[in-house]
Enzyme design. Structure first.
Site, PDB file in Angstrom:
ATOM      1  N   CYS A   3       0.820  -1.213   0.000  1.00  0.00           N
ATOM      2  CA  CYS A   3       0.000   0.000   0.000  1.00  0.00           C
ATOM      3  C   CYS A   3       0.854   1.263   0.000  1.00  0.00           C
ATOM      4  O   CYS A   3       0.335   2.364  -0.197  1.00  0.00           O
ATOM      5  CB  CYS A   3      -0.922   0.017   1.216  1.00  0.00           C
ATOM      6  SG  CYS A   3      -2.029  -1.395   1.266  1.00  0.00           S
TER       7      CYS A   3
ATOM      8  N   PRO B 296      -9.881 -29.760   1.612  1.00  0.00           N
ATOM      9  CA  PRO B 296      -9.839 -29.290   3.007  1.00  0.00           C
ATOM     10  C   PRO B 296      -8.430 -29.110   3.567  1.00  0.00           C
ATOM     11  O   PRO B 296      -8.266 -28.445   4.590  1.00  0.00           O
ATOM     12  CB  PRO B 296     -10.614 -30.371   3.779  1.00  0.00           C
ATOM     13  CG  PRO B 296     -10.684 -31.550   2.870  1.00  0.00           C
ATOM     14  CD  PRO B 296     -10.595 -31.040   1.469  1.00  0.00           C
TER      15      PRO B 296
END
Lengths: 560, 560
Positions: free
Chosen positions: A43, A289
């Site tokens: 960012c 999973p």
């Protein structure tokens, strides 16, 4: 001993690795990153280009060495995972330094591949002066190009977070900058009337803003033939836009958006959602999973509807990484829905939002009402107060908060945070009236912007106020009359809605008989407060009326 | 036609009058104010004295004339209500201009008399250089005294909101200022370790801070006899403090607190609570259902316990005024409990709090745990980030939020607001982990201070971390060992807790055998983060351990 492999070494991946180690000293943890850096401040990239963040090193929050010392994680940068072999629970990895492939087995695998910039198939776009910005090497290339070519003009395509931040960064470096955006507004998370002040702010700071325009083709400068693109290095680019304009530029930043990085997931036949992100269950497991996925690559359930959404934001990625580590060690935690709370600095303004915007509510066909409040960021009599423009969307049946947007110079983050917490907690607009927020003149007002939005929304639901909006007041029917209750000086200085009759609010009682009782009076003032006082007078005197929420200020923004 | 009389024309009274008019054009509304002004910005008074608010007029938000024009309210300033005659539902009012008494009848009466400064019976305190600050005339007198006497030195007695703001105002005017506070800390709403940085800030800006000291007597300056107090005008004051010190000063501000203004209510035999405020029910009716009361004069139910509390704050007063008007017209609204959310600017710092503090939790015998987080106001790599020190108090059984306090240069208001909303909504510390707050580098962090406080608190409740506090680490038992996991340079530069062994966190894995397995290791670092990494390593290696929440920073503050 659990062996955990993590693909991607930035936000989500690094959070998962650090948390996993805190939960277990025994686990073997290997983190693969195909780039040269982990845990970099993605960012912050535009702010280093623009010069606000002076030191490049400030963006490198962790190194493989520091991560090894602190968390005993085997970090392998420049190592790209080329396939997931689910049947034998291994990865095939290419060491990009040696170009050799090797394998690692896993008990649990975490996918944190992020998203990649969308680069549309525009003719000529593959050239040495066109860049996207997603990581440190991208940033380094842009800075090198600026330093080498000393561009006088740059073009940013795309008016989202990165496009806006890049336009500001380029202007800060003294480069004339055009921003080309396909839609009629920048900053898609907010509605168009909330984007209007952003357009003004960008233009005020010298951005050449071109809305409703697409980039169609890129040529070498001076209209040379497309097959001479090699000359781009020396001469820059000419852009052809969808409106026929030609734009000479020396640096082109493509920032039209990102798409989930799903190549590995697709190759491994993991379920991909309709929006193109990796599907996960509430425990952040993929259709396998033993394989978890987090961050920009996945589809999140959106807060209001639960519908799948792409929410490429740092906060969710970090929290998801942490949660995946918890779940690998059996915590059984469930990821809650995402509001997509976000903020962007645009020169001296901030724009922020949470929840759904009006465009999306319309598209999904959900019932909503909206109110606008314009109020000061703190007590108006204390220096440094700036107006905040807040839009609140809510369910008119029960007051549930659907979304909020705000624009202003100061205190925008705070108001959207407050509403984001209220929305997440299931509070309604009625509760917003009662929020007890910090107040002293330098920080707020005794009736904060958020309280005020709650008052207006609650008044509307309870029938104390009937609201009208710009579309209605722009085209009053023969049974309606538009009443401007501002002072004549305000109309002279700032203009008025065409056709409006003017009676200042403080003269309304004595002049109320000038108004027709058989018509519905559409009242407005500057921001909606005096309009409400006038509205209540009218209704209490037996008139039919509505008040324009947000007043002339919102009307002007909707018209822009 | 309802006739509504309102006693008091500031926050609560003016809000009630304006809302009542919006609800009814017919009602007769008369508002009595014994002072010369209504709707003045009482929270702004110190800032005009200090010069931040340049124009005195900026503090006068409404005049009787503007209130009449806008709301058709008959505002009578310089009219003091001298008695409430409940049996015939009338008031006796004295016109202070004419000194004549007259009567008005009411259907509904609203008491908004506010609170008055506590002036203790200190010998010599009645003199021409001693003031309190509650309204515009008080402010005018202080400014006149400053301009006439040009004091070189002033003294403020009391370290609450007004005392602190006045000390700052006087320093801003170039006047050397002493602040005398009876307790060992300023700003009673926060706990002592959170007040420590406030003391530093005030001293750093030149305030002569005298804690744990009472003002015992006031004399004319130069130790003249007490009966020569007339000479005060020319020569200033000498203060005798409880520690024997004598303090020469030229201006004395008494700001030790306020008490509910209940003389009329007592005279009318309305119920007064144990804390000395007017008792009201949840609809804000006094023991006489036709008489409502709001603001600083009443007792509010405190949020966590529901116990009566005095909460003299502007936000609740304004909302209560509005609610009373609604209830007069039959809305039947119930006032919710008050959190007492508050904030104060102290030079470059802000301190804010909501809910109960630790002192109160201890006094009430409520179970609590506390965590401290020190984190940056926004991304540390973006310029302008400042540390925020956040204390979160919660119920260790279920994670309910009991209270929060924060200190810092930036973003303190936002964090306390976020927690105040969460507390009001009934969220727990577990929910704080998941709050989606605005994040971009100029505004926040991907894991905000509030998220982090949630992580630490949740870890504590779930048993992922065992916390220790300053009192325990200061006196380790023979079965405990204190471990400092910072780098040696930090210890050299900043000191360490006496008796601590130092192993930097990044060396802990290889040196873990240096630690005794039969002792409990009390770990600490600078703020608690590295301490937690070390704690988890130790526990995962079979050691018993605790981590000092808030680290060395909080320890230093607790010691101060």
């Amino acid at each position: 001993m659990t062996k955990i492999l993590i693909i991607g070494g930035v936000a989500g991946g690094a959070s998962a690795a650090a948390r996993a180690r805190r939960l277990s000293e025994d686990a073997e943890i290997i983190m693969f990153e195909r780039g040269p850096y982990i845990s970099f401040a993605n960012c912050g990239l535009p702010y280093h280009i623009g010069g606000d963040i002076e030191q490049r090193d400030a963006l490198l929050l962790q190194t493989p060495e520091s991560f090894k010392a602190r968390f005993n994680v085997d970090v392998r940068v420049m190592n790209e995972v080329v396939s997931i072999n689910r049947q034998d629970k291994t990865l095939t990895i290419r060491n990009l330094n040696t170009q050799e492939n090797y394998q690692e087995s896993y008990d649990k695998l975490v996918l944190s591949p992020g998203a990649s910039p969308i680069v549309p198939p525009i003719p000529g776009i593959q050239n040495s002066r066109t860049f996207s910005l997603r990581n440190i090497p991208d940033m380094d290339k842009i800075i090198a190009s600026i330093e080498h070519n000393q561009p006088k003009h740059a073009t940013v395509v795309g008016g989202g977070f990165i496009g806006i931040e890049m336009a500001e960064a380029l202007i800060q470096r003294g480069i004339n900058t055009s921003l080309v955006e396909l839609s009629q507004q920048v900053m898609a998370p907010v509605d168009s009337e909330m984007a209007a002040p952003l357009h003004q702010e960008m233009q005020h700071h010298g951005v050449d803003l071109r809305l409703g325009v697409a980039l169609e083709a890129v040529f070498p400068s001076q209209q040379q033939a497309a097959d001479e693109l090699a000359s781009v290095d020396e001469q820059g680019l000419e852009l052809r836009l969808s409106n026929g304009d030609l734009l000479e530029t020396e640096l082109l930043i493509m920032a039209i958006g990102v798409k989930p990085e799903t190549s590995l997931a697709r190759q491994a036949n993991l379920n991909i959602g309709e929006l193109g992100g990796i599907q996960v269950n509430s425990q952040l497991q993929t259709s396998d999973p033993d394989i978890y996925a987090v961050g920009d690559a996945i589809e999140d359930p959106e807060f209001v509807t639960g519908d799948a959404a792409l929410i490429p934001l740092a906060g969710p990625a970090n929290r998801q990484g942490r949660m995946v580590a918890n779940n690998i060690f059996g915590a059984g935690e469930h990821y809650k829905r995402s509001q997509g709370t976000a903020i962007c600095k645009i020169f001296d303004l901030a724009v922020a939002s949470t929840g759904l915007n009006e465009k999306t509510l319309q598209r999904k066909g959900l019932a909503y009402e909206k109110v606008y409040v314009h109020a000061a960021s703190h007590a108006g009599y204390y220096p440094g107060a700036h107006p905040i423009n807040l839009k609140l969307l809510f369910n008119p049946a029960n007051g549930a908060i659907l979304g909020a947007q705000a624009v202003g110079k100061d205190g925008v983050d705070k108001r959207i945070d407050v509403i984001a917490v209220a929305q997440r907690a299931g509070l309604t607009v009625f509760d917003l009236q009662d929020l007890e927020l910090t107040y002293a003149p330098p920080f707020g007002s005794a009736k904060d912007v958020v309280n005020q939005a709650g008052f207006v929304a609650a008044n509307s639901i309870q029938g104390d106020t009937r609201l009208c909006h710009s579309d209605e007041i722009n085209q009053p029917s023969a049974e309606q009359l538009v009443l401007d209750v501002r002072n004549p000086e305000e109309l002279e200085k700032l203009g008025a809605i065409p056709g409006a009759v003017n009676i200042p609010v403080d003269q309304l009682r004595e002049r109320i008989n000038e108004l027709p009782k058989d018509k519905e009076i559409l009242v407005y003032c500057m921001v909606g407060l005096r309009g409400n006082v006038a509205y209540r007078q009218l209704v209490n005197h037996g008139f039919k009326a509505k008040n324009l929420t947000g007043g002339y200020k919102t009307w002007l923004a909707a018209k822009a």
